[in-house]
Write an enzyme that holds these catalytic residues in place. Structure first.
Site, PDB file in Angstrom:
ATOM      1  N   CYS A  11       0.842  -1.206   0.000  1.00  0.00           N
ATOM      2  CA  CYS A  11       0.000   0.000   0.000  1.00  0.00           C
ATOM      3  C   CYS A  11       0.874   1.251   0.000  1.00  0.00           C
ATOM      4  O   CYS A  11       1.705   1.430   0.888  1.00  0.00           O
ATOM      5  CB  CYS A  11      -0.908  -0.020   1.224  1.00  0.00           C
ATOM      6  SG  CYS A  11      -1.750   1.534   1.552  1.00  0.00           S
ATOM      7  N   CYS A  14       0.255   3.416   3.025  1.00  0.00           N
ATOM      8  CA  CYS A  14       0.847   2.818   4.225  1.00  0.00           C
ATOM      9  C   CYS A  14       2.354   3.050   4.252  1.00  0.00           C
ATOM     10  O   CYS A  14       2.939   3.310   5.304  1.00  0.00           O
ATOM     11  CB  CYS A  14       0.569   1.315   4.268  1.00  0.00           C
ATOM     12  SG  CYS A  14      -1.186   0.919   4.208  1.00  0.00           S
ATOM     13  N   ASP A 391      22.503  18.525 -31.281  1.00  0.00           N
ATOM     14  CA  ASP A 391      23.846  18.778 -31.774  1.00  0.00           C
ATOM     15  C   ASP A 391      23.948  18.060 -33.123  1.00  0.00           C
ATOM     16  O   ASP A 391      23.308  17.019 -33.318  1.00  0.00           O
ATOM     17  CB  ASP A 391      24.868  18.214 -30.780  1.00  0.00           C
ATOM     18  CG  ASP A 391      26.278  18.259 -31.338  1.00  0.00           C
ATOM     19  OD1 ASP A 391      26.730  19.356 -31.703  1.00  0.00           O
ATOM     20  OD2 ASP A 391      26.913  17.189 -31.431  1.00  0.00           O
TER      21      ASP A 391
END
Length: 692
Positions: A11, A14, A391
């Site tokens: 979780c 949690c 570039d």
């Protein structure tokens, strides 16, 4: 600081609360719970006994050294939860069949059994939290269960317990799927190597024991232990783990190898050029692992929002319980029931899960393709990029000049003099001229003297006659004919760098030299524009005509030429003021510009400084997979937005149902479970995306 593996962490909310509790411990201020990778970072002085107690309250545990048994526990934890939910569901189903047969107290015992089997962990955690006045999803569920039982809603209470158990299982399953996909990616590192000793004997050692200069033997089917160079042997090598390229690459003595790539055939003797910790593979794995737990602005916002969301829902639930009976004379029992349903709607899990699974899946999918995104924040930014500055040399072009046009006025002497003089030069343009087939076929005459004319070219004496090879400035001594002038101007208009060969009287011929454009550059721009990139910009130090020639060929929208490194930085700073800008480069002179851009992307076979500075690294020596990275990033961003909308939308619908009094406990938990299932499944689709 020490890093520990965690188990039972399913979780996200949690995990956040566990981190806050651990931070309250002595020396725990710098602790981190990394939900995405299921890891815990602790100061060495933190009391591990207290940490374990905090983890235990949420069903998680600390793993100092991951054994096979513990790995098995991690994989069976979800299966156990699934079995409990199935058993509870069967008992719940049996109550429907027996409700008119058995006495009411037997049915109540069956309901209590079903609640206990699938909901006892949540209930006890919630009860402990309630005593400590800590309000999270477990607390809300416990209050809802107690309330439903108190008013005699046994069926509703049982259904809530079962659906919440199923919800927890699915939530953990989705995150575990994303984690396992990442862990599989991280297991490509070789473990051992066969080292050749000075006396010719062999010994098997761990890759961490290899030193620069050691010689190792790599048999067919084995992994290259670290970056090295082939001393003897020929083979094809699978570099997919590093570059994401599926086709093997032929290797011969003197060529470099990536650690972690696989020797497909034959026996290779390899000299180690980098210790494993400095190898390309180690850098990749380090970057990917660090990337998992870098939170995006969206994730940080959701986490802050969740802190206020749950208490707010509790206040709303209290008002739903109290106000209708006082204002509208609604029965207290019905209002109390509606308030319990609102509490369940307060679960923030689906909302918190809306981002991390999608982000982790996106980072993993890109890493499989050899594209290293250094964090979720950069993946999110990549999906929002509107302009890309490239570039030129080594990025859009191969960085290797080649002869692309020739004008001859005295062919035999032209090629002979070019070969005779340029064979002594180490200049890249000289190397390009010597690769020209007609130059290679020409006879050689040894110069008696060779003098460099700084910034112009070379003056040499061959067989008693003076010759010049170089730019237009070597022609100061000549009256050039109109036809030669016209050829020179035409080649310059086409963007070629000119190498003119002349004697003391006339021009013998002209080479038009240009950097070869990468094959993928021609299609790359069209693909990027189709993905919503509005501006593609080329930044280069080359002459304007040369830059424009390349730009026309590949289809970039803007060109800025003749830029020094500091001018590139200024230009990038200017460009990013008007739109979100990514900069792509490969050289050491690109590092400052990469750092200045909103997002820096380096090609992996470029310099270490560019790779270290960049936010995203392409491990291929080309840009072919760049559009895939943009596609994945845009998909992840779209999924996160969808997930947040669905998570909040279903909760809003559930809350609106309280107005006519239609919200039920089972619908409230089903709405949250539906959101969890949706955000999990749609997030995992990133791993299934097809590469173009």
């Amino acid at each position: 600081m020490k890093e520990y593996k965690l188990q039972g962490l399913s979780c996200a909310n949690c995990a956040q609360e566990i981190e806050e509790e651990i931070k309250k411990l002595h020396h725990g201020e710098g602790s981190q719970v990394k939900f995405s990778s299921s890891k815990l970072v602790l100061d060495d002085e933190v009391d591990l006994k207290k940490v374990r107690q905090i983890l235990k309250t949420d069903g998680a545990m600390l793993v100092e050294e991951e054994s096979e048994g513990e790995q098995e526990h991690a994989h069976t934890h979800g299966s156990n939860m699934k079995q409990l939910v199935i058993i509870s569901s069967l008992i719940f189903g049996a109550t429907f069949l027996l409700q008119h047969i058995v006495p009411p107290f037997v049915l109540i015992m069956m309901y209590l059994s079903a609640i206990a089997i699938s909901g006892y962990q949540t209930f006890w955690k919630g009860l402990k939290n309630l005593i400590r006045l800590k309000f999270n999803i477990d607390t809300l569920m416990t209050i809802a269960l107690i309330g439903a039982v108190a008013i005699g809603e046994w069926k509703e209470a049982t259904l809530v317990a079962i659906l919440f158990g199923l919800n927890e299982y699915l939530e953990g399953l989705g995150m575990e799927k994303a984690r396992r996909s990442m862990e599989k990616l991280l297991k490509v590192a070789p473990k051992q190597a066969t080292r050749v000793l000075p006396d010719g004997d062999e010994e098997v050692v761990g890759i961490e024991d290899l030193q620069t200069g050691d010689t190792v033997l790599v048999k067919a089917g084995e992994k290259i232990p670290s970056d090295g160079r082939i001393v003897s042997g020929y083979s094809s090598v699978n570099e997919a783990a590093i570059t994401g390229e599926s086709l093997p690459v032929d290797k011969r003595p003197g060529e470099d190898l990536y650690g972690g790539s696989i020797n497909n055939e034959g026996l290779l003797k390899v000299k180690i050029t980098k210790v494993y910790s400095d190898s390309s593979l180690a850098k990749i794995l380090r970057l990917v692992e660090e990337a998992q737990d870098r939170k995006t602005p969206t994730e940080l916002f959701i986490n802050r929002f969740a802190k206020y969301y749950t208490p707010l829902i509790m206040v709303v639930a209290g008002l739903v319980m109290i106000l209708p009976p006082l204002i509208f004379s609604t029965p207290w029992g019905a209002s109390f029931y509606q308030g319990l349903a609102v509490l369940i709607v307060g679960c923030p899990c689906a909302l918190i899960l809306s981002s991390p699974i999608a982000i982790l899946s996106g980072i993993t999918k890109n890493a499989r393709n050899g594209i290293l995104v250094k964090g979720g924040v950069f993946l999110e930014q990549l999906g929002k990029v509107e302009s890309i500055a490239f570039d030129k040399t080594g990025t859009l072009t191969k960085g290797e000049p080649e002869v692309q046009a020739v004008r001859t006025y005295e062919e035999e002497r032209f090629y002979t003099i070019a070969r005779s003089i340029e064979k002594n030069s180490s200049h890249p343009i000289a190397a390009a001229i010597l690769k020209e087939p007609r130059v290679q076929e020409a006879p050689i005459a040894e110069p008696s003297s060779v003098d460099t004319i700084p910034g112009k070219g070379v003056e040499a004496v061959v067989e008693g006659q003076t010759y010049y090879v170089g730019s237009e400035q070597t022609l100061f001594h000549l009256e050039i004919t109109d036809s030669v002038k016209e050829d020179i101007q035409e080649l310059k208009r086409q963007g070629y760098t000119l190498v003119i060969v002349s004697d003391e009287k006339a021009v013998l011929g002209v080479f038009g030299v240009a950097d070869e454009v990468r094959e993928e550059s021609r299609s790359l721009m069209a693909r990027l524009h189709s993905l919503g990139i509005k501006h593609t910009i080329m930044l280069t130090g080359d002459h304007e005509k040369t830059a424009e020639k390349v730009a026309r060929e590949i289809g970039v929208t803007d060109v800025h030429a003749q830029l020094l490194p500091h001018q590139k930085v200024d230009k990038v700073n200017e460009l990013k003021q008007s739109s979100r800008l990514a900069m792509i480069g490969d050289g050491i002179n690109d590092a400052p510009a990469l750092a200045m851009a909103d997002l820096g992307i380096a090609m992996g076979k470029g310099t270490d400084s560019a790779i270290e500075t960049a936010d995203i690294v392409l491990m291929q020596d080309h840009l072919g997979k760049l559009p895939n990275a943009f596609k994945i990033a845009k998909r992840v961003n779209a999924i996160v937005k969808w997930n947040i909308s669905i998570a909040l939308g279903l909760k809003a619908i559930a809350l609106l149902l309280t107005i006519p009094g239609l919200l039920t406990l089972w619908f409230a938990i089903l709405a949250d479970m539906g959101a969890t299932i949706f955000v999990t499944l749609i997030s995992l689709t990133v791993l299934l995306m097809k590469d173009e």
